[in-house]
Design an enzyme around this catalytic site. Sequence first.
Site, PDB file in Angstrom:
ATOM      1  N   ASP A  67     -58.059 129.142  43.232  1.00 24.62           N
ATOM      2  CA  ASP A  67     -58.192 130.479  42.813  1.00 24.62           C
ATOM      3  C   ASP A  67     -57.393 131.579  43.821  1.00 24.62           C
ATOM      4  OD1 ASP A  67     -59.892 130.146  44.696  1.00 24.62           O
ATOM      5  OD2 ASP A  67     -61.583 130.203  43.514  1.00 24.62           O
ATOM      6  N   ASN A 136     -74.492 130.883  43.197  1.00 28.73           N
ATOM      7  CA  ASN A 136     -74.935 130.736  42.014  1.00 28.73           C
ATOM      8  C   ASN A 136     -74.462 129.443  41.467  1.00 28.73           C
ATOM      9  OD1 ASN A 136     -72.196 131.151  41.656  1.00 28.73           O
ATOM     10  ND2 ASN A 136     -72.500 133.191  40.681  1.00 28.73           N
ATOM     11  N   HIS A 138     -71.123 128.247  41.416  1.00 24.24           N
ATOM     12  CA  HIS A 138     -69.843 128.438  40.835  1.00 24.24           C
ATOM     13  C   HIS A 138     -69.025 127.437  41.848  1.00 24.24           C
ATOM     14  CE1 HIS A 138     -68.556 131.985  43.608  1.00 24.24           C
ATOM     15  NE2 HIS A 138     -68.399 130.822  44.163  1.00 24.24           N
ATOM     16  N   GLU A 143     -67.884 130.987  36.895  1.00 18.50           N
ATOM     17  CA  GLU A 143     -69.111 131.463  36.999  1.00 18.50           C
ATOM     18  C   GLU A 143     -70.113 130.927  36.194  1.00 18.50           C
ATOM     19  OE1 GLU A 143     -69.531 132.964  39.773  1.00 18.50           O
ATOM     20  OE2 GLU A 143     -68.289 134.994  39.955  1.00 18.50           O
TER      21      GLU A 143
END
Length: 250
Positions: A67, A136, A138, A143
């Site tokens: 990313d 979280n 990810h 996400e």
Amino acid sequence: MRIYVTKDYAEMSRKAANIISAQIILKPDSILGLATGSTPVGIYDQLVEWYGKGDLDFSETVTVNLDEYKGLGPDSPQSYVFYMHKYLFDRVNIKPGNTHLPDGLNDDPEGACREYNELLQSLGEQDLQLLGIGRNGHIGFNEPDNIFDQDVHCVSLTNSTIEANKRFFEAGEEVPKFAYTMGIRSILRSKKILVVASGEDKADAVRNAFFGPVTPLVPASILQLHDDVILVADKAAYSKCSEYREPSPA
Ligand code: PGA
């Protein structure tokens, strides 16, 4: 899935570096999927050390990163391309033309994603994909959501990710709100996936990802469906999993 639990961050880094180094030695022209963030820093340091000793050769290795922030390029110290040069590319003999990340400076999201998708397609599947895991759940910047996004796409970062990533930015500097990321399909096509996690604040994410239901609300949980996943977690990150499964023998 193989699970290695290490006593601390240093041991996690060495174990993961060993796995990556075995991949490069066995197949020097491997396509490595790489990750950024604080977790892999120790892995890259270890690989650089072994390179310096003459044990590793990156001259044929190809890399594709997960990313990049939309809006940041090689001149921004917070960009992932800057990070990769700092921690790995500029310290080993990898050919610059063999290293790839999404183009954060392309502000046309469709074009940027299409270009990176085409590049991934033309290179073929990763031999090994390194992944950190977000608090979280990810992976890359996939996400929590109601669907699993498939290919490279532009994401709007969640507040929890923006908060978690503030530590990499100077006071007053804005964390970008968007990023380009490999999607779940781009990640799962890797032949082997190596997930690393360190610290107590990852314990819930690791438990939910590997021992909870497979759901896009915990993007990493999709890894349960891949048939060659290795988790290297330190004791703290694995602390909420011991009741589910004993680690693999070292
Ligand atoms: P970290 O990030 O290694 O900086 O904790 C991992 C991730 O968010 O994927």
